[in-house]
Design a protein around this motif. Structure first.
Motif, PDB file in Angstrom:
ATOM      1  N   GLY A 261       0.793  -1.221   0.000  1.00  0.00           N
ATOM      2  CA  GLY A 261       0.000   0.000   0.000  1.00  0.00           C
ATOM      3  C   GLY A 261       0.825   1.270   0.000  1.00  0.00           C
ATOM      4  N   LEU A 262       0.330   2.299  -0.672  1.00  0.00           N
ATOM      5  CA  LEU A 262       0.947   3.619  -0.728  1.00  0.00           C
ATOM      6  C   LEU A 262      -0.154   4.661  -0.587  1.00  0.00           C
ATOM      7  CD1 LEU A 262       3.331   5.573  -1.345  1.00  0.00           C
ATOM      8  CD2 LEU A 262       2.698   5.353  -3.775  1.00  0.00           C
ATOM      9  N   ASP A 263       0.009   5.585   0.328  1.00  0.00           N
ATOM     10  CA  ASP A 263      -0.966   6.658   0.514  1.00  0.00           C
ATOM     11  C   ASP A 263      -0.710   7.760  -0.508  1.00  0.00           C
ATOM     12  OD1 ASP A 263      -2.148   5.380   2.635  1.00  0.00           O
ATOM     13  OD2 ASP A 263      -1.078   6.506   4.174  1.00  0.00           O
ATOM     14  N   VAL A 264      -1.775   8.151  -1.221  1.00  0.00           N
ATOM     15  CA  VAL A 264      -1.690   9.232  -2.212  1.00  0.00           C
ATOM     16  C   VAL A 264      -2.908  10.135  -2.062  1.00  0.00           C
ATOM     17  CG1 VAL A 264      -0.374   7.842  -3.864  1.00  0.00           C
ATOM     18  CG2 VAL A 264      -2.878   7.852  -3.981  1.00  0.00           C
ATOM     19  N   TYR A 265      -2.799  11.324  -2.635  1.00  0.00           N
ATOM     20  CA  TYR A 265      -3.923  12.265  -2.639  1.00  0.00           C
ATOM     21  C   TYR A 265      -4.627  12.151  -3.983  1.00  0.00           C
ATOM     22  CZ  TYR A 265      -6.484  16.616  -1.722  1.00  0.00           C
ATOM     23  OH  TYR A 265      -7.458  17.551  -1.488  1.00  0.00           O
ATOM     24  N   CYS A 266      -5.902  11.756  -3.962  1.00  0.00           N
ATOM     25  CA  CYS A 266      -6.674  11.526  -5.188  1.00  0.00           C
ATOM     26  C   CYS A 266      -7.614  12.695  -5.481  1.00  0.00           C
ATOM     27  CB  CYS A 266      -7.507  10.239  -5.066  1.00  0.00           C
ATOM     28  SG  CYS A 266      -6.540   8.719  -4.925  1.00  0.00           S
ATOM     29  N   ASP A 267      -7.578  13.173  -6.739  1.00  0.00           N
ATOM     30  CA  ASP A 267      -8.552  14.166  -7.201  1.00  0.00           C
ATOM     31  C   ASP A 267      -9.724  13.402  -7.804  1.00  0.00           C
ATOM     32  OD1 ASP A 267     -10.058  16.120  -8.382  1.00  0.00           O
ATOM     33  OD2 ASP A 267      -8.509  16.830  -9.753  1.00  0.00           O
ATOM     34  N   MET A 268     -10.870  13.470  -7.144  1.00  0.00           N
ATOM     35  CA  MET A 268     -12.060  12.765  -7.609  1.00  0.00           C
ATOM     36  C   MET A 268     -13.086  13.724  -8.222  1.00  0.00           C
ATOM     37  SD  MET A 268     -11.300   9.668  -6.978  1.00  0.00           S
ATOM     38  CE  MET A 268     -10.655   8.415  -5.866  1.00  0.00           C
ATOM     39  N   ASN A 269     -12.747  15.027  -8.337  1.00  0.00           N
ATOM     40  CA  ASN A 269     -13.729  16.013  -8.797  1.00  0.00           C
ATOM     41  C   ASN A 269     -13.368  16.626 -10.146  1.00  0.00           C
ATOM     42  OD1 ASN A 269     -15.176  15.690  -6.385  1.00  0.00           O
ATOM     43  ND2 ASN A 269     -13.923  17.198  -5.324  1.00  0.00           N
ATOM     44  N   TRP A 270     -12.149  17.178 -10.284  1.00  0.00           N
ATOM     45  CA  TRP A 270     -11.820  17.971 -11.474  1.00  0.00           C
ATOM     46  C   TRP A 270     -11.162  17.150 -12.571  1.00  0.00           C
ATOM     47  CZ3 TRP A 270     -14.517  22.096 -10.961  1.00  0.00           C
ATOM     48  CH2 TRP A 270     -14.750  22.618  -9.675  1.00  0.00           C
ATOM     49  N   TRP A 271     -10.306  16.242 -12.216  1.00  0.00           N
ATOM     50  CA  TRP A 271      -9.740  15.272 -13.166  1.00  0.00           C
ATOM     51  C   TRP A 271      -9.864  13.926 -12.486  1.00  0.00           C
ATOM     52  CZ3 TRP A 271      -4.154  14.058 -14.979  1.00  0.00           C
ATOM     53  CH2 TRP A 271      -4.174  13.569 -16.300  1.00  0.00           C
ATOM     54  N   SER A 272     -11.056  13.402 -12.528  1.00  0.00           N
ATOM     55  CA  SER A 272     -11.473  12.292 -11.664  1.00  0.00           C
ATOM     56  C   SER A 272     -10.566  11.079 -11.792  1.00  0.00           C
ATOM     57  CB  SER A 272     -12.911  11.891 -11.991  1.00  0.00           C
ATOM     58  OG  SER A 272     -13.774  12.983 -11.784  1.00  0.00           O
ATOM     59  N   GLY A 273     -10.094  10.608 -10.637  1.00  0.00           N
ATOM     60  CA  GLY A 273      -9.254   9.420 -10.604  1.00  0.00           C
ATOM     61  C   GLY A 273      -7.781   9.701 -10.794  1.00  0.00           C
ATOM     62  N   SER A 274      -7.359  10.957 -10.691  1.00  0.00           N
ATOM     63  CA  SER A 274      -5.942  11.286 -10.875  1.00  0.00           C
ATOM     64  C   SER A 274      -5.214  11.326  -9.534  1.00  0.00           C
ATOM     65  CB  SER A 274      -5.800  12.632 -11.585  1.00  0.00           C
ATOM     66  OG  SER A 274      -6.400  13.671 -10.826  1.00  0.00           O
ATOM     67  N   ILE A 275      -3.900  11.082  -9.593  1.00  0.00           N
ATOM     68  CA  ILE A 275      -3.026  11.142  -8.422  1.00  0.00           C
ATOM     69  C   ILE A 275      -2.333  12.494  -8.421  1.00  0.00           C
ATOM     70  CG2 ILE A 275      -1.034  10.120  -7.256  1.00  0.00           C
ATOM     71  CD1 ILE A 275      -1.695   7.481  -8.686  1.00  0.00           C
ATOM     72  N   VAL A 276      -2.492  13.244  -7.352  1.00  0.00           N
ATOM     73  CA  VAL A 276      -1.886  14.567  -7.251  1.00  0.00           C
ATOM     74  C   VAL A 276      -0.464  14.409  -6.737  1.00  0.00           C
ATOM     75  CG1 VAL A 276      -2.055  16.874  -6.248  1.00  0.00           C
ATOM     76  CG2 VAL A 276      -4.139  15.586  -6.772  1.00  0.00           C
ATOM     77  N   ILE A 277       0.528  14.763  -7.591  1.00  0.00           N
ATOM     78  CA  ILE A 277       1.917  14.611  -7.172  1.00  0.00           C
ATOM     79  C   ILE A 277       2.512  15.924  -6.676  1.00  0.00           C
ATOM     80  CG2 ILE A 277       2.266  12.651  -8.704  1.00  0.00           C
ATOM     81  CD1 ILE A 277       3.845  14.486 -10.560  1.00  0.00           C
ATOM     82  N   GLN A 278       1.876  17.074  -7.030  1.00  0.00           N
ATOM     83  CA  GLN A 278       2.301  18.363  -6.488  1.00  0.00           C
ATOM     84  C   GLN A 278       1.084  19.217  -6.219  1.00  0.00           C
ATOM     85  OE1 GLN A 278       2.231  21.796  -7.916  1.00  0.00           O
ATOM     86  NE2 GLN A 278       4.359  22.514  -7.884  1.00  0.00           N
ATOM     87  N   ARG A 279       1.087  19.859  -5.026  1.00  0.00           N
ATOM     88  CA  ARG A 279      -0.045  20.709  -4.649  1.00  0.00           C
ATOM     89  C   ARG A 279       0.507  21.904  -3.884  1.00  0.00           C
ATOM     90  NH1 ARG A 279      -4.062  19.393  -0.139  1.00  0.00           N
ATOM     91  NH2 ARG A 279      -2.530  17.786   0.276  1.00  0.00           N
ATOM     92  N   ARG A 280       0.271  23.109  -4.435  1.00  0.00           N
ATOM     93  CA  ARG A 280       0.714  24.345  -3.774  1.00  0.00           C
ATOM     94  C   ARG A 280      -0.444  25.329  -3.765  1.00  0.00           C
ATOM     95  NH1 ARG A 280       6.527  26.430  -5.791  1.00  0.00           N
ATOM     96  NH2 ARG A 280       6.542  27.289  -3.659  1.00  0.00           N
ATOM     97  N   SER A 281      -0.730  25.885  -2.601  1.00  0.00           N
ATOM     98  CA  SER A 281      -1.809  26.861  -2.514  1.00  0.00           C
ATOM     99  C   SER A 281      -1.420  28.073  -1.676  1.00  0.00           C
ATOM    100  CB  SER A 281      -3.056  26.213  -1.908  1.00  0.00           C
ATOM    101  OG  SER A 281      -2.764  25.656  -0.645  1.00  0.00           O
ATOM    102  N   SER A 282      -0.211  28.083  -1.157  1.00  0.00           N
ATOM    103  CA  SER A 282       0.286  29.219  -0.393  1.00  0.00           C
ATOM    104  C   SER A 282       1.787  29.067  -0.262  1.00  0.00           C
ATOM    105  CB  SER A 282      -0.366  29.279   0.996  1.00  0.00           C
ATOM    106  OG  SER A 282       0.117  28.228   1.802  1.00  0.00           O
ATOM    107  N   GLY A 283       2.408  30.026   0.408  1.00  0.00           N
ATOM    108  CA  GLY A 283       3.838  29.945   0.636  1.00  0.00           C
ATOM    109  C   GLY A 283       4.210  29.276   1.939  1.00  0.00           C
TER     110      GLY A 283
END
Length: 454
Positions: A261-283
């Motif tokens: 098993g590997l924990d990942v962050y899944c986008d199920m809304n905008w590009w459904s079923g994708s694995i988010v490898i980078q996420r930046r929303s602030s500094g």
């Protein structure tokens, strides 16, 4: 007025005394009367001497009476039939003053006043030959050994009556934990027994194969779990396919390289079923990091502060060329402007995490993303950009795949891991020039199926 009469009970008579020498040839004793506190104060005859002194008496005569019982450090001799005599043999017979020569067995200790054996634990009787234990004294299924007068305990119990646990923490196998109260090991669900050494599984479901030595089931590729009863989800697409109402968040995926098993962050809304490898929303989450951190990943998958999944994880997910992946670049500013594009045949390979993509992404005005096809990853402490004059990662304060350090019309690569300043990440010459939010997501290309080999 209450009166008390006190009479001495012992008289040593000195028969002869010459020239300063004296010898005691007689030891006179007396029976008096006093209340016996152990019989509700009934008045009885009493000789307030211990056994050794009573046996030294050479004569006994009547004494006086006490109206109360004095405090003593021993129990006196009470009787309803006192003896008054000056015959030594009668006195010895009366007080049972035989010549004591007891032999105490089983570690018993001889005591001459009064003449008896003080027996070791478990033993009783005049010479310590009688077992003081009964079968009921042996706890936890112990059995009484009459010959040795001890309890034979199960191997995991010890002590005189099998009440002490003989197990230690390191006796518990297969990650079992010691339960001191029950003197047994609490075992994982596929193990059993006192020390978790017996396989608790009897078989595997869905055509899985049981390995009795390791007590595990080897499951067919679509199954997982202790007995192959849980559906295996290889990535975010499998979760979304199984449940189209799945929400964006952290999921555990099971691929060939991550069978546990590997924990990942899944986008199920905008590009459904994708694995988010980078996420930046602030500094708040700094991307000015070294090689090891970009390799292993950083940030918190479950928080809104952002993350970098880790180059090693992305390489293991994508390097198998039997499955093709695509990557989406998505950026937006502080207003309403959003922009995204998708590149096919994305993968990373090798120890330097070389980038492979079909083409690049043009954001307009000469700005490009992922133009560094065939280039390795670079950080400030491992310069792989091929430019002898500059360290691109050091200049932009973030690790990336570089094809030249100058972004824009000079053909340089825009670094989405560059330093986050007050306006966001600079992606000049794209419009607008700064983006506050970025996402990199990967997904199996249309028609691709994931393979799994245990």
């Amino acid at each position: 007025m209450h009166s008390t009469q006190w009479v001495s009970f012992i008289t040593a008579v000195v028969i002869a005394s010459w020239y300063g020498f004296a010898s005691v040839t007689a030891f006179s004793c007396s029976f008096g009367r006093e209340p016996n506190p152990k019989e509700n104060g009934i008045l009885r005859w009493v000789m307030p001497l211990n056994h050794r002194l009573r046996c030294q008496c050479t004569s006994i005569y009547p004494g006086g009476m006490n109206t109360y019982t004095p405090e003593r450090g021993f129990d006196p001799f009470y009787t309803d039939h006192p003896l008054f005599t000056d015959l030594k043999i009668e006195i010895d017979n009366y007080f049972e003053c035989e010549n004591c020569s007891l032999t105490c067995a089983h570690g018993g200790r001889f005591i001459d006043d009064p003449c008896h054996c003080s027996c070791a634990q478990n033993w009783a009787g005049k010479t310590c030959t009688e077992c003081a234990l009964t079968t009921q004294d042996c706890a936890n299924d112990g059995s009484l050994n009459y010959a040795t007068c001890t309890c034979d305990c199960p191997w995991y119990w010890k002590g005189n009556t099998c009440t002490e646990c003989a197990l230690q923490t390191n006796d518990c196998a297969h990650d079992g934990s010691l339960n001191d109260a029950a003197c047994t090991c609490d075992c994982p669900r596929n193990w059993k027994g006192i020390t978790c050494t017996e396989c608790a599984l009897t078989g595997c479901e869905n055509n899985g194969t049981l390995d009795a030595a390791t007590c595990t089931c080897t499951c067919l590729k679509q199954w997982m779990g202790i007995t192959c009863t849980e559906t295996r989800h290889y990535d975010c697409q499998d979760y979304f396919k199984a449940n189209s109402d799945s929400t964006t968040g952290v999921y555990t995926i099971y691929t060939s390289k991550y069978p546990q098993g590997l924990d990942v962050y899944c986008d199920m809304n905008w590009w459904s079923g994708s694995i988010v490898i980078q996420r930046r929303s602030s500094g708040d989450l700094k991307f000015t990091r070294g090689w090891d951190e970009y390799r292993d990943g950083f940030g918190d998958l479950s928080s809104t502060g952002g993350h970098w999944l880790g180059n090693e994880k992305v390489r293991k997910l994508t390097e198998d060329q039997n499955t093709k992946w695509e990557i989406q670049v998505k950026v937006w500013d502080s207003g309403t402007h959003q922009w995204s594009d998708i590149i096919s045949n994305f993968r990373l390979s090798g120890e330097n995490y070389t980038l492979h993509v079909d083409g690049s992404v043009d954001c307009g005005n000469g700005g490009v993303f992922f133009s560094a096809h065939g280039k390795p990853f670079s950080t400030h402490d491992r310069d792989n950009d091929g430019d002898d004059r500059k360290n691109c990662a050091e200049e932009s304060n973030g690790g990336w795949w570089f094809d030249g350090c100058d972004a824009g019309s000079n053909g340089g690569e825009i670094n989405l891991n560059a330093e986050y300043i007050s306006d966001g990440i600079s992606i000049a010459p794209c419009e607008p020039l700064y983006y506050r939010n970025t996402r990199l997501k990967i997904k199996r290309m249309s028609g691709e199926t994931q393979t799994f080999t245990p």
